[in-house]
Scaffold this motif. Structure first.
Motif, short mmCIF file in Angstrom:
data_model
loop_
_atom_site.label_atom_id
_atom_site.label_comp_id
_atom_site.label_asym_id
_atom_site.label_seq_id
_atom_site.Cartn_x
_atom_site.Cartn_y
_atom_site.Cartn_z
N LEU A 113 0.85 -1.22 -0.02
CA LEU A 113 -0.08 0.02 0.11
C LEU A 113 0.74 1.16 -0.07
O LEU A 113 0.66 2.24 -0.65
CB LEU A 113 -0.88 0.01 1.24
N CYS A 114 1.74 1.26 0.79
CA CYS A 114 2.80 2.30 0.83
C CYS A 114 3.71 2.56 -0.30
O CYS A 114 3.68 3.73 -0.88
CB CYS A 114 3.86 2.30 2.11
N ARG A 115 4.00 1.44 -1.05
CA ARG A 115 4.72 1.59 -2.28
C ARG A 115 3.76 2.27 -3.42
O ARG A 115 3.98 2.93 -4.28
CB ARG A 115 5.26 0.35 -2.90
N LYS A 116 2.45 1.88 -3.52
CA LYS A 116 1.47 2.18 -4.23
C LYS A 116 1.36 3.79 -4.12
O LYS A 116 1.22 4.60 -5.33
CB LYS A 116 0.03 1.59 -4.08
N ILE A 117 1.16 4.19 -3.05
CA ILE A 117 0.79 5.73 -2.52
C ILE A 117 2.19 6.32 -3.12
O ILE A 117 2.26 7.41 -3.79
CB ILE A 117 0.75 5.88 -1.11
N VAL A 118 3.30 5.98 -2.82
CA VAL A 118 4.60 6.56 -3.45
C VAL A 118 4.70 6.62 -4.84
O VAL A 118 4.91 7.92 -5.26
CB VAL A 118 5.83 6.13 -2.69
N ASN A 119 4.35 5.53 -5.46
CA ASN A 119 4.38 5.58 -6.94
C ASN A 119 3.53 6.46 -7.53
O ASN A 119 3.64 7.21 -8.62
CB ASN A 119 4.33 4.02 -7.43
N THR A 120 2.07 6.46 -6.87
CA THR A 120 1.08 7.41 -7.59
C THR A 120 1.41 8.87 -7.47
O THR A 120 1.27 9.65 -8.27
CB THR A 120 -0.23 7.12 -6.66
N ASN A 121 1.87 9.17 -6.07
CA ASN A 121 2.37 10.58 -6.03
C ASN A 121 3.69 11.01 -6.94
O ASN A 121 3.32 12.15 -7.35
CB ASN A 121 2.99 10.70 -4.47
N ALA A 122 4.50 10.19 -7.23
CA ALA A 122 5.56 10.37 -8.06
C ALA A 122 5.00 10.82 -9.47
O ALA A 122 5.65 11.65 -10.15
CB ALA A 122 6.67 9.35 -8.19
N GLU A 123 4.04 10.45 -9.89
CA GLU A 123 3.41 10.77 -11.19
C GLU A 123 2.82 11.72 -11.38
O GLU A 123 2.99 12.65 -12.30
CB GLU A 123 2.17 9.55 -11.64
N GLU A 124 2.76 12.73 -10.07
CA GLU A 124 2.10 14.09 -9.96
C GLU A 124 3.41 15.04 -9.45
O GLU A 124 2.97 15.93 -9.04
CB GLU A 124 0.96 14.16 -8.94
N GLY A 125 4.51 14.58 -9.22
CA GLY A 125 5.77 15.22 -8.72
C GLY A 125 5.48 15.65 -7.19
O GLY A 125 6.01 16.50 -6.77
N VAL A 126 4.83 14.52 -6.43
CA VAL A 126 4.67 14.71 -5.07
C VAL A 126 5.31 13.86 -4.37
O VAL A 126 5.57 12.72 -4.79
CB VAL A 126 2.96 14.76 -4.55
N THR A 127 5.95 14.39 -3.19
CA THR A 127 6.74 13.22 -2.32
C THR A 127 6.16 13.31 -1.19
O THR A 127 6.05 14.37 -0.52
CB THR A 127 8.17 13.76 -2.54
N TRP A 128 5.89 12.17 -0.65
CA TRP A 128 5.58 11.96 1.07
C TRP A 128 6.81 11.92 1.62
O TRP A 128 7.53 10.84 1.55
CB TRP A 128 4.67 10.96 1.00
N VAL A 129 7.01 12.95 2.73
CA VAL A 129 8.36 12.90 3.46
C VAL A 129 8.13 12.03 4.61
O VAL A 129 8.99 11.01 4.68
CB VAL A 129 8.64 14.23 3.59
N HIS A 130 7.05 12.08 5.49
CA HIS A 130 6.78 11.50 6.66
C HIS A 130 5.51 12.04 7.18
O HIS A 130 4.93 12.86 6.75
CB HIS A 130 7.89 11.20 7.66
N SER A 131 5.06 11.00 8.07
CA SER A 131 3.72 11.68 8.71
C SER A 131 3.69 11.13 10.35
O SER A 131 4.37 10.44 10.77
CB SER A 131 2.65 10.60 8.21
N TYR A 132 2.90 12.37 10.91
CA TYR A 132 2.80 11.83 12.49
C TYR A 132 1.38 11.48 12.66
O TYR A 132 0.53 12.01 11.77
CB TYR A 132 3.04 13.40 13.00
N VAL A 133 1.06 10.54 13.45
CA VAL A 133 0.25 9.90 13.64
C VAL A 133 -0.61 10.25 14.98
O VAL A 133 0.28 9.97 15.93
CB VAL A 133 -0.17 8.40 13.41
#
Length: 116
Positions: free
Chosen positions: A25-45
């Protein structure tokens, strides 16, 4: 590239398993983000797992909204931010010039021998 804090609400709680399924799931999110030039750096929960505060680098807030829709993730707020940390002020003299030590602390990747 601008940096943003993205607020997300998960009323039923965030369910991201720490196993192969979560990894995919995380890899899918990262790959989808990359298609739009978006980088998920990290998150706080939040401790109750109902909110996240995610740090993103992205060209625009709309790019973050687009990948949120594509990844089926809520986007409750987007705030453009800049870094403020206590180390910025360490070693600043009255004349406003930064000391050698302060400069090194802000850029630890530079070896002392390179700066000196």
């Amino acid at each position: 590239m601008p940096r943003y804090i993205v607020e997300r609400a998960f009323p039923e709680g965030l369910d991201l398993p720490i196993n192969e399924t979560g990894d995919r799931l995380c890899r899918k999110i990262v790959n989808t983000n990359a298609e739009e030039g978006v980088t998920w750096v990290h998150s706080y929960v939040s401790l109750d797992r109902t909110r996240t505060f995610c740090v993103y680098d992205a060209p625009t807030p709309e790019a973050i909204r687009q990948v949120g829709r594509r990844n089926a993730l809520p986007v409750n707020g987007i705030t453009e931010v800049s870094v403020l940390d206590p180390y910025f002020y360490l070693g600043m003299g009255r004349d406003g010039h930064e000391s050698f030590v302060a400069a090194h602390l802000r850029t630890p990747w530079l070896p002392f021998s390179y700066i000196a």
